[in-house]
Design a protein around this motif. Structure first.
Motif, mmCIF file in Angstrom:
data_model
loop_
_atom_site.group_PDB
_atom_site.id
_atom_site.type_symbol
_atom_site.label_atom_id
_atom_site.label_comp_id
_atom_site.label_asym_id
_atom_site.label_seq_id
_atom_site.Cartn_x
_atom_site.Cartn_y
_atom_site.Cartn_z
ATOM 1 N N ASN A 42 -4.697 -5.619 13.987
ATOM 2 C CA ASN A 42 -3.633 -5.778 12.698
ATOM 3 C C ASN A 42 -2.229 -5.450 13.456
ATOM 4 O O ASN A 42 -1.049 -6.228 13.164
ATOM 5 C CB ASN A 42 -3.612 -4.747 11.615
ATOM 6 C CG ASN A 42 -4.630 -5.093 10.552
ATOM 7 O OD1 ASN A 42 -5.181 -6.235 10.567
ATOM 8 N ND2 ASN A 42 -5.472 -4.439 9.823
ATOM 9 N N ILE A 43 -2.150 -4.867 14.742
ATOM 10 C CA ILE A 43 -0.965 -4.400 15.112
ATOM 11 C C ILE A 43 -0.850 -5.428 16.203
ATOM 12 O O ILE A 43 0.344 -5.887 16.306
ATOM 13 C CB ILE A 43 -1.066 -3.033 15.829
ATOM 14 C CG1 ILE A 43 -0.836 -1.963 14.700
ATOM 15 C CG2 ILE A 43 0.107 -2.875 16.894
ATOM 16 C CD1 ILE A 43 -1.256 -0.423 15.095
ATOM 17 N N VAL A 44 -1.746 -5.799 17.029
ATOM 18 C CA VAL A 44 -1.628 -6.484 18.445
ATOM 19 C C VAL A 44 -1.666 -7.903 18.142
ATOM 20 O O VAL A 44 -1.437 -8.984 18.759
ATOM 21 C CB VAL A 44 -2.429 -6.138 19.657
ATOM 22 C CG1 VAL A 44 -1.829 -4.848 19.887
ATOM 23 C CG2 VAL A 44 -3.880 -6.092 19.366
ATOM 24 N N CYS B 241 2.211 -2.846 25.990
ATOM 25 C CA CYS B 241 3.523 -2.210 25.404
ATOM 26 C C CYS B 241 3.276 -1.695 24.011
ATOM 27 O O CYS B 241 3.550 -0.461 23.644
ATOM 28 C CB CYS B 241 4.508 -3.274 25.331
ATOM 29 S SG CYS B 241 5.601 -3.511 26.985
ATOM 30 N N LEU B 242 2.746 -2.478 23.103
ATOM 31 C CA LEU B 242 2.353 -2.037 21.871
ATOM 32 C C LEU B 242 1.385 -0.819 21.782
ATOM 33 O O LEU B 242 1.707 0.052 20.883
ATOM 34 C CB LEU B 242 1.798 -3.129 20.968
ATOM 35 C CG LEU B 242 2.817 -4.304 20.500
ATOM 36 C CD1 LEU B 242 2.029 -5.289 19.867
ATOM 37 C CD2 LEU B 242 3.917 -3.671 19.734
ATOM 38 N N LEU C 115 2.749 -2.574 33.757
ATOM 39 C CA LEU C 115 1.693 -2.858 32.952
ATOM 40 C C LEU C 115 1.080 -4.600 33.461
ATOM 41 O O LEU C 115 0.162 -5.035 32.823
ATOM 42 C CB LEU C 115 2.080 -3.168 31.666
ATOM 43 C CG LEU C 115 2.601 -1.723 30.749
ATOM 44 C CD1 LEU C 115 3.019 -2.208 29.369
ATOM 45 C CD2 LEU C 115 1.313 -0.985 30.840
ATOM 46 N N LYS C 116 1.653 -4.821 34.555
ATOM 47 C CA LYS C 116 0.847 -6.038 35.089
ATOM 48 C C LYS C 116 -0.491 -5.651 35.738
ATOM 49 O O LYS C 116 -1.402 -6.669 36.057
ATOM 50 C CB LYS C 116 1.700 -6.775 36.308
ATOM 51 C CG LYS C 116 1.854 -6.064 37.667
ATOM 52 C CD LYS C 116 2.586 -6.674 38.644
ATOM 53 C CE LYS C 116 2.908 -5.877 39.854
ATOM 54 N NZ LYS C 116 3.716 -6.613 40.952
ATOM 55 N N PHE D 16 10.811 -4.675 21.465
ATOM 56 C CA PHE D 16 10.739 -4.381 22.853
ATOM 57 C C PHE D 16 9.331 -5.024 23.611
ATOM 58 O O PHE D 16 9.648 -5.741 24.581
ATOM 59 C CB PHE D 16 10.540 -3.016 23.293
ATOM 60 C CG PHE D 16 10.547 -2.474 24.526
ATOM 61 C CD1 PHE D 16 11.457 -2.607 25.318
ATOM 62 C CD2 PHE D 16 9.381 -2.241 25.093
ATOM 63 C CE1 PHE D 16 11.675 -2.196 26.678
ATOM 64 C CE2 PHE D 16 9.421 -1.796 26.540
ATOM 65 C CZ PHE D 16 10.646 -1.957 27.205
ATOM 66 N N SER D 17 8.332 -5.043 23.054
ATOM 67 C CA SER D 17 7.133 -5.822 23.458
ATOM 68 C C SER D 17 7.257 -7.344 23.751
ATOM 69 O O SER D 17 7.006 -7.763 24.672
ATOM 70 C CB SER D 17 5.889 -5.498 22.601
ATOM 71 O OG SER D 17 5.870 -6.112 21.381
ATOM 72 N N ILE D 18 7.934 -7.994 22.552
ATOM 73 C CA ILE D 18 8.288 -9.345 22.644
ATOM 74 C C ILE D 18 9.306 -9.549 24.176
ATOM 75 O O ILE D 18 9.097 -10.605 24.728
ATOM 76 C CB ILE D 18 8.836 -9.985 21.681
ATOM 77 C CG1 ILE D 18 7.757 -9.973 20.550
ATOM 78 C CG2 ILE D 18 9.274 -11.334 21.738
ATOM 79 C CD1 ILE D 18 8.175 -10.033 19.029
#
Length: 261
Positions: A155-157, A205-206, A115-116, A222-224
């Motif tokens: 709202n999610i990210v 990730c989210l 994801l980079k 996990f995203s954190i």
């Protein structure tokens, strides 16, 4: 107190040694423990056969943390109670991803290295959007469905266009040398990556995990974790297609098949 192996499991012999059971014979104890705790293979434990230098192969057991807690409860001694309390705290740490196995850490690094690339962040966004459209095409007015997705995703990210633009202005104020006009024309993934690649990876990730309907709490933790690891690794953003290791279709399917569990 007790060793967790690279598979995130607890070995039977280690548990037997620490629990200080009155049943000294391991094979007798382990058979009884599995029956008393009503454990099922492979949900609660797995068996491993090791080659023997003579006679029958040696059989070993690996238990999940939850299964080990049940065994401790069935043991009915003070040592069992002590280990069970410790395992409960271990479960909490595992749930919050404060404690991860070597394999889990390696998986997180693989996700980060994927994801980079801004192209893959865009792919993650597209997966999330496609899932939302598929779920809501018969519910929402098609005229407004994309704007509804934007609100849902914000709202999610935690980011929308306005907040990203504001953050970029603050970033440019202390990081001169960037072409503001060029950045303003960039997509949101590029803007976020320039400002903070770790945060861009967290958002991607989210996008992936929500598109796969992963547990919301686990997805956030996990995203954190990935963001923190990316920042520790000093990951640099990559934008060029020719250096995108996941540019081939077969490799992009690795993103589509991403599962945490």
């Amino acid at each position: 107190m007790i060793q967790i192996n690279e598979n995130g499991k607890i070995e039977g012999r280690e548990l037997h040694r620490l629990i200080e059971s009155k049943t000294k014979q391991y094979n007798v104890w382990i058979t009884r423990a599995i029956i008393d705790a009503d454990l099922k293979e492979p949900k609660d434990f797995c068996t491993i056969l090791y080659e023997s230098t003579g006679g029958r192969p040696r059989k070993e057991y690996e238990f999940t943390i939850e299964a080990a807690k049940e065994i401790c409860l069935m043991e009915r001694n003070n040592r069992g109670k002590e280990i069970r309390k410790w395992l409960i705290e271990l479960s909490r740490q595992k749930e919050n991803l404060e404690l991860i196995t070597v394999k889990e850490a390696a998986f997180a690094v693989k996700v980060i290295n994927c994801l980079k690339y801004i192209e893959n962040q865009k792919q993650a966004y597209s997966m999330h959007q496609a899932k939302f459209l598929s779920d809501n095409i018969d519910i929402l007015n098609p005229k407004y469905i994309y704007s509804e997705f934007a609100k849902y995703r914000t709202n999610i990210v935690g980011w929308d266009k306005q907040s990203i633009d504001s953050a970029i202005d603050k970033f440019l104020a202390i990081h001169p040398g960037y072409n503001k006009q060029k950045i303003d024309k960039s997509n949101m993934q590029t803007k976020l990556s320039i400002m903070d690649i770790g945060e861009a990876i967290r958002v991607a990730c989210l996008d992936i995990l929500f598109s796969k309907e992963e547990n919301e709490h686990l997805a956030n933790r996990f995203s954190i974790l990935c963001k923190n690891l990316a920042n520790e690794m000093k990951i640099q953003v990559e934008k060029r297609n020719e250096t995108n290791l996941f540019h081939e279709k077969k490799a992009i399917e690795n993103i589509n098949n991403l599962k945490l569990e």
